[in-house]
Design a protein around this motif. Sequence first.
Motif, PDB file in Angstrom:
ATOM      1  N   LEU A 323      45.675  34.293  45.596  1.00  0.00           N
ATOM      2  CA  LEU A 323      46.474  35.391  46.160  1.00  0.00           C
ATOM      3  C   LEU A 323      46.073  36.715  45.525  1.00  0.00           C
ATOM      4  CD1 LEU A 323      49.975  33.664  45.919  1.00  0.00           C
ATOM      5  CD2 LEU A 323      48.719  34.129  48.039  1.00  0.00           C
ATOM      6  N   ARG A 324      45.811  36.678  44.248  1.00  0.00           N
ATOM      7  CA  ARG A 324      45.442  37.893  43.512  1.00  0.00           C
ATOM      8  C   ARG A 324      43.980  38.269  43.774  1.00  0.00           C
ATOM      9  NH1 ARG A 324      43.410  41.518  41.737  1.00  0.00           N
ATOM     10  NH2 ARG A 324      43.569  42.539  39.690  1.00  0.00           N
ATOM     11  N   GLU A 325      43.111  37.257  43.769  1.00  0.00           N
ATOM     12  CA  GLU A 325      41.668  37.553  43.833  1.00  0.00           C
ATOM     13  C   GLU A 325      41.208  37.980  45.224  1.00  0.00           C
ATOM     14  OE1 GLU A 325      39.989  34.065  42.108  1.00  0.00           O
ATOM     15  OE2 GLU A 325      40.244  34.825  40.064  1.00  0.00           O
ATOM     16  N   ILE A 327      42.743  40.094  47.164  1.00  0.00           N
ATOM     17  CA  ILE A 327      43.313  41.380  47.603  1.00  0.00           C
ATOM     18  C   ILE A 327      42.208  42.380  47.976  1.00  0.00           C
ATOM     19  CG2 ILE A 327      44.769  43.341  46.971  1.00  0.00           C
ATOM     20  CD1 ILE A 327      46.285  41.484  45.044  1.00  0.00           C
ATOM     21  N   THR A 328      41.166  42.446  47.163  1.00  0.00           N
ATOM     22  CA  THR A 328      40.105  43.440  47.412  1.00  0.00           C
ATOM     23  C   THR A 328      39.437  43.194  48.767  1.00  0.00           C
ATOM     24  OG1 THR A 328      39.728  43.691  45.058  1.00  0.00           O
ATOM     25  CG2 THR A 328      37.919  44.329  46.494  1.00  0.00           C
ATOM     26  N   GLU A 329      39.132  41.921  49.054  1.00  0.00           N
ATOM     27  CA  GLU A 329      38.494  41.609  50.345  1.00  0.00           C
ATOM     28  C   GLU A 329      39.453  41.874  51.507  1.00  0.00           C
ATOM     29  OE1 GLU A 329      35.971  37.778  50.376  1.00  0.00           O
ATOM     30  OE2 GLU A 329      37.191  37.732  48.554  1.00  0.00           O
ATOM     31  N   ALA A 338      40.897  54.775  49.966  1.00  0.00           N
ATOM     32  CA  ALA A 338      40.538  55.576  48.788  1.00  0.00           C
ATOM     33  C   ALA A 338      40.905  54.733  47.585  1.00  0.00           C
ATOM     34  CB  ALA A 338      41.311  56.883  48.789  1.00  0.00           C
ATOM     35  N   LYS A 339      39.897  54.436  46.749  1.00  0.00           N
ATOM     36  CA  LYS A 339      40.119  53.555  45.596  1.00  0.00           C
ATOM     37  C   LYS A 339      40.500  54.391  44.375  1.00  0.00           C
ATOM     38  CE  LYS A 339      38.391  49.355  46.771  1.00  0.00           C
ATOM     39  NZ  LYS A 339      39.188  48.166  46.540  1.00  0.00           N
ATOM     40  N   HIS A 340      41.503  53.950  43.662  1.00  0.00           N
ATOM     41  CA  HIS A 340      41.867  54.624  42.407  1.00  0.00           C
ATOM     42  C   HIS A 340      42.040  53.565  41.335  1.00  0.00           C
ATOM     43  CE1 HIS A 340      43.376  57.192  45.722  1.00  0.00           C
ATOM     44  NE2 HIS A 340      42.656  58.080  45.060  1.00  0.00           N
ATOM     45  N   GLU A 413      38.300  50.714  34.518  1.00  0.00           N
ATOM     46  CA  GLU A 413      37.347  49.616  34.311  1.00  0.00           C
ATOM     47  C   GLU A 413      36.138  49.659  35.247  1.00  0.00           C
ATOM     48  OE1 GLU A 413      39.413  45.865  34.888  1.00  0.00           O
ATOM     49  OE2 GLU A 413      39.783  46.278  36.995  1.00  0.00           O
ATOM     50  N   HIS A 414      36.204  50.309  36.381  1.00  0.00           N
ATOM     51  CA  HIS A 414      35.079  50.245  37.335  1.00  0.00           C
ATOM     52  C   HIS A 414      33.974  51.242  37.039  1.00  0.00           C
ATOM     53  CE1 HIS A 414      38.058  48.459  40.478  1.00  0.00           C
ATOM     54  NE2 HIS A 414      37.685  47.576  39.568  1.00  0.00           N
ATOM     55  N   GLY A 415      34.280  52.291  36.299  1.00  0.00           N
ATOM     56  CA  GLY A 415      33.261  53.285  35.972  1.00  0.00           C
ATOM     57  C   GLY A 415      33.250  54.446  36.954  1.00  0.00           C
TER      58      GLY A 415
HETATM   59  C1  2HG Z   1      40.516  43.667  40.679  1.00  0.00           C
HETATM   60  O1  2HG Z   1      41.238  43.856  39.705  1.00  0.00           O
HETATM   61  C2  2HG Z   1      39.255  44.462  40.813  1.00  0.00           C
HETATM   62  O2  2HG Z   1      40.771  42.797  41.519  1.00  0.00           O
HETATM   63  C3  2HG Z   1      39.053  45.146  42.156  1.00  0.00           C
HETATM   64  O3  2HG Z   1      39.104  45.343  39.754  1.00  0.00           O
HETATM   65  C4  2HG Z   1      40.063  46.213  42.407  1.00  0.00           C
HETATM   66  O4  2HG Z   1      39.713  46.364  44.775  1.00  0.00           O
HETATM   67  C5  2HG Z   1      39.955  46.955  43.725  1.00  0.00           C
HETATM   68  O5  2HG Z   1      40.170  48.175  43.708  1.00  0.00           O
END
Ligand code: 2HG
Length: 457
Positions: A323-325, A327-329, A338-340, A413-415
């Motif tokens: 469920l957590r992993e 989310i980005t996809e 817009a990513k923050h 964390e992403h830079g």
């Molecule tokens: C996460 O924590 C990643 O799942 C990706 O750092 C975060 O999609 C993102 O912005």
Amino acid sequence: MLLDDLRTALGETAVVTNPDDRQPYERDWRHTVKGRALCVVKPRTTAEVATVMRLAARDNVSVVPQGGNTGMAAGAVPDGSGTQIVLSLSRMNAIRHIDPVGMTIEVEAGCILKTAQDAAEAQGRMLPVSLAAEGSAQIGGIVSTNAGGINVLRYGMTRQLVLGLEVVLADGTVVDGLRHLRKDNAGYDWKHLFVGSEGTLGIVTAAVLRIMPRPKSVVTALLSVGSAEQALLLLKSMQDELGDVINAFELISGFSLELVDKHFGLKAPIDAGDWFVLLEASSSLPGLRDAVEGALMTALEGGTAIDGVIAESQAQAQQIWALRERITEAELKEGRSAKHDVSVPIPALPAFLAEAREALETKAPGTRLNAFGHAGDGNVHFNVLLPEGQDVGEVNRLVHDIVAAHRGSISAEHGIGSYRVAELVRYRSAEELELSRLIRRSLDPRGLLNPGKVILP
Ligand code: 2HG
Ligand code: FAD
Ligand code: ZN
């Protein structure tokens, strides 16, 4: 001439010029940035990396290092000039050594993170860097972005795990600092310049990382909480009750779970609410599950959490983590965003969330907030789905100004990559920026390493 010399030195198959074969290396993971490279070069050894750098320097050609290309800041993508070399480390993927007594692993830059994790696990040890892209991200990328992920709360960022590095400088000089030492104060600790430098100071070719004892039991729980304030109360009570066995404390908005359900058909095992917390604890000492259950009962009875479930098996734990992993996809499938990737001091997290949400509602109507992240580290991915015509920069400014007011960071964390180059200039002091330029100039005076990324000349 350069292409011929690269082919002669590295072999035909190591130099990719065909546009179709180059394509996956020329765009970022989200497909928001697309460049065009002169070629993709795939060395097999550190000596070959040095040769590439020497030949590139000879012809004044710039080099963009690339690992798994899962970065979230478009740092591994070439510009559109068609003149840059993409240096892929993917063929340098050996695990050179694992030491279960000294608790170290020595790996080449192109080794996939998951492969290194599995190798440590086979020795009863654990490499604690963990993130959803671990099946593709490579050690060189992990080191060069100082990756965070889900276990930072307990084990720290990648930087805390790096004991030694081998790097190739812009002129092709190889610097071997692959020491397996816990304690080493002999002079400047230069390796930390390269950790998180996103390919702008040198090429990481190998690393020595700390590994940890592998805990015998892991407990995973999903809870719903009424607010971000409540999530922090829960964090404090869990830390009071469980001490340092908490690996992960992730905050997930109800909307994030709706997206995961919509695009992947995955449903939370407890009722939807405004916020959820995914908590994981691990230990080799007996009694972990009882301790977590007791702590959660106290939280539920005290009203800090509304509802909760503890995974009964590894399969259930994986379902909760999915469920957590995802989310980005799911967000990517939903549309443009817009990513923050921001952090604020942990106690300021609820205020930041409330203020930034209000700013969006009043100044960027039609946007939808997909907020989730590593609350235990004060790091939230405050991602904003954009309606047609909404300018990304405007939304970035709204959110980042509030981050700055809390003395937070615009990249936890992403830079910076190319995505946040202009933003960094707004939010770092002139003195900090000049110091960064000084470091960059001294290691790469001609600006051949990943130009246009992190900091401009
Ligand atoms: C996460 O924590 C990643 O799942 C990706 O750092 C975060 O999609 C993102 O912005
Ligand atoms: P790339 O994307 O290939 O490169 C990243 C940067 O490092 C670029 O600037 C590149 O030039 C440079 N670089 C790469 N290799 C080298 C090298 N050998 N020498 C010098 N420079 C180099 N990140 C987190 O921190 N935490 C997360 O929780 C997280 N979750 C993610 C989830 C998903 C689904 C995705 C797609 C990404 C996530 N990321 C996360 C971002 C990404 O996975 C990390 O930044 C990772 O460290 C990038 O590794 P990579 O090998 O893909 O690097
Ligand atoms: Zn993250």
